[in-house]
Design an enzyme around this catalytic site. Structure first.
Site, PDB file in Angstrom:
ATOM      1  N   THR A 183       5.074 -12.351 -34.668  1.00 41.73           N
ATOM      2  CA  THR A 183       3.945 -12.799 -33.843  1.00 41.73           C
ATOM      3  C   THR A 183       4.351 -12.954 -32.383  1.00 41.73           C
ATOM      4  O   THR A 183       5.529 -13.149 -32.100  1.00 41.73           O
ATOM      5  CB  THR A 183       3.514 -14.168 -34.385  1.00 41.73           C
ATOM      6  OG1 THR A 183       2.944 -13.960 -35.652  1.00 41.73           O
ATOM      7  CG2 THR A 183       2.533 -14.894 -33.519  1.00 41.73           C
ATOM      8  N   VAL A 199      -6.283 -15.549 -43.052  1.00 37.80           N
ATOM      9  CA  VAL A 199      -6.166 -15.932 -41.648  1.00 37.80           C
ATOM     10  C   VAL A 199      -5.002 -16.904 -41.530  1.00 37.80           C
ATOM     11  O   VAL A 199      -4.865 -17.830 -42.344  1.00 37.80           O
ATOM     12  CB  VAL A 199      -7.476 -16.584 -41.144  1.00 37.80           C
ATOM     13  CG1 VAL A 199      -7.293 -17.166 -39.753  1.00 37.80           C
ATOM     14  CG2 VAL A 199      -8.606 -15.559 -41.151  1.00 37.80           C
ATOM     15  N   GLY A 200      -4.146 -16.693 -40.538  1.00 33.11           N
ATOM     16  CA  GLY A 200      -2.974 -17.549 -40.369  1.00 33.11           C
ATOM     17  C   GLY A 200      -3.215 -18.685 -39.393  1.00 33.11           C
ATOM     18  O   GLY A 200      -4.361 -19.041 -39.077  1.00 33.11           O
ATOM     19  N   ASP A 201      -2.119 -19.245 -38.918  1.00 28.87           N
ATOM     20  CA  ASP A 201      -2.209 -20.395 -38.000  1.00 28.87           C
ATOM     21  C   ASP A 201      -2.542 -19.985 -36.569  1.00 28.87           C
ATOM     22  O   ASP A 201      -3.146 -20.765 -35.824  1.00 28.87           O
ATOM     23  CB  ASP A 201      -0.875 -21.162 -37.997  1.00 28.87           C
ATOM     24  CG  ASP A 201       0.312 -20.265 -37.592  1.00 28.87           C
ATOM     25  OD1 ASP A 201       0.327 -19.082 -37.999  1.00 28.87           O
ATOM     26  OD2 ASP A 201       1.203 -20.751 -36.887  1.00 28.87           O
ATOM     27  N   GLY A 255       2.518 -19.012 -41.452  1.00 28.19           N
ATOM     28  CA  GLY A 255       1.387 -19.738 -40.891  1.00 28.19           C
ATOM     29  C   GLY A 255       0.833 -20.847 -41.765  1.00 28.19           C
ATOM     30  O   GLY A 255       0.365 -21.871 -41.258  1.00 28.19           O
TER      31      GLY A 255
HETATM   32  N1  ASP Z   1       2.332 -17.344 -37.868  1.00 24.68           N
HETATM   33  C1  ASP Z   1       1.891 -16.007 -38.150  1.00 24.68           C
HETATM   34  C2  ASP Z   1       0.932 -16.035 -39.304  1.00 24.68           C
HETATM   35  O1  ASP Z   1       1.179 -16.761 -40.251  1.00 24.68           O
HETATM   36  C3  ASP Z   1       2.989 -15.056 -38.468  1.00 24.68           C
HETATM   37  C4  ASP Z   1       4.229 -15.147 -37.631  1.00 24.68           C
HETATM   38  O2  ASP Z   1       4.350 -15.965 -36.763  1.00 24.68           O
HETATM   39  O3  ASP Z   1       5.137 -14.351 -37.846  1.00 24.68           O
HETATM   40  O4  ASP Z   1      -0.013 -15.306 -39.301  1.00 24.68           O
END
Ligand code: ASP
Length: 292
Positions: free
Chosen positions: A153, A182-184, A207
């Protein structure tokens, strides 16, 4: 001149098989993103413009898991998430599960500034962004192979010379995620948060753990209500993520210009630029900032 600071991250994780060529390429892109933000901040531009400019460079780079380099979901398709937040107004915008926007971070900003909403998803988010002039891309635009495991990310936080903080985060999410996950990153308070009274935060990692700990807001709350230092607050929140079994990292800057870039995973791509003219990068967890 008053002080400004910008930090960017290119994701946290295991980072297996980091060839010297990829390492050089990643450091160059991180540096370029910071330079872009610095070119905004050094002439009195706003932190929100700086973080969006930095994230846009990394989305277009194809070198990280966001924009052109987004990983694929279980069905081999790209579904991206992004958010922006302005610490001065606490105005925020986000998009989730979008597949054909070139720059999700620009769409997130459009949601913040041109709609009465904070989060738009999937087709509705795309229709809104296209109606406001966002660039469309077809599936061939994305450069990641269908089963790439990269999880990097991107995000940026900045303090401008007026004391305004801003944060932006953009991602393709977790590789092989279920369609619709959906992630964080696009969730205000989980992966992205900014408030001029405290700090600006962008997280990276698995996330689900950052959602469950409301990680970015938790850093802010520890500063505002518990008067912890930025570093103590960030360490504390990452410990909480670890205590649930999660890992990852975050970048943050506070209203005084203190900054942190911390991770519990073995590595986090990161870079910092400051008004004293330095641009520094680091990748591995305990690696000191490097000028080259
Ligand atoms: N936090 C991101 C998600 O969970 C992925 C990442 O940071 O690598 O979508």
């Amino acid at each position: 001149m008053k002080r400004w600071v910008v930090l960017v991250h290119g994701g946290a994780g295991e980072i297996n098989n980091l060839t010297p060529e990829r390492e050089r390429n990643c450091r160059q892109w991180l540096r370029k993103a910071v330079e872009e933000a610095a070119s905004v901040l050094s002439v009195g531009g706003r932190s929100l413009d700086a973080v969006v400019a930095a994230v846009r460079i990394l989305e277009d780079s194809g070198a990280f898991n966001a924009g052109r380099g987004s990983v694929r979901n279980r069905d081999g398709l790209v579904e991206m998430d992004a958010a922006v937040m302005d610490g001065a107004s606490r105005c925020a915008g986000a998009v989730a599960a979008v597949s054909s926007l070139r720059n999700p971070v620009l769409a997130a900003r459009l949601v913040a500034e041109r709609s009465p909403h904070v989060l738009l998803v999937a087709d509705g988010a795309e229709a809104f962004a296209f109606a406001h002039g966002a660039d469309h891309v077809s599936p061939e635009y994305f450069c990641t192979p269908p089963f790439s495991n990269a999880e990097d990310t991107i995000g940026a936080v900045a303090l401008d010379i007026y004391g305004n903080l801003a944060a932006a985060t953009s991602t393709g999410g977790m590789a092989r995620k279920l369609p619709g996950r959906v992630g964080d990153s696009p969730l205000i308070g989980a992966g992205t948060y900014a408030d001029n009274r405290s700090c600006a935060v962008s997280t990276t990692g698995i996330g689900e753990y950052f959602i469950r700990t409301v990680a970015a807001y938790s850093v802010h709350a520890r500063l505002l209500w518990a008067q912890l230092s930025l570093e103590q607050a960030a360490r504390n929140v990452l410990e909480e993520v670890s205590s649930l079994g999660g890992s990852g990292g975050l970048i943050a800057v506070d209203a005084e210009g203190n900054s942190v870039a911390l991770c519990t995973s073995p590595a986090m791509y990161r870079a910092i630029g400051t008004s004293d003219g330095h641009i520094l990068t680091a990748i591995f967890r305990d690696e000191p900032w490097r000028a080259d």
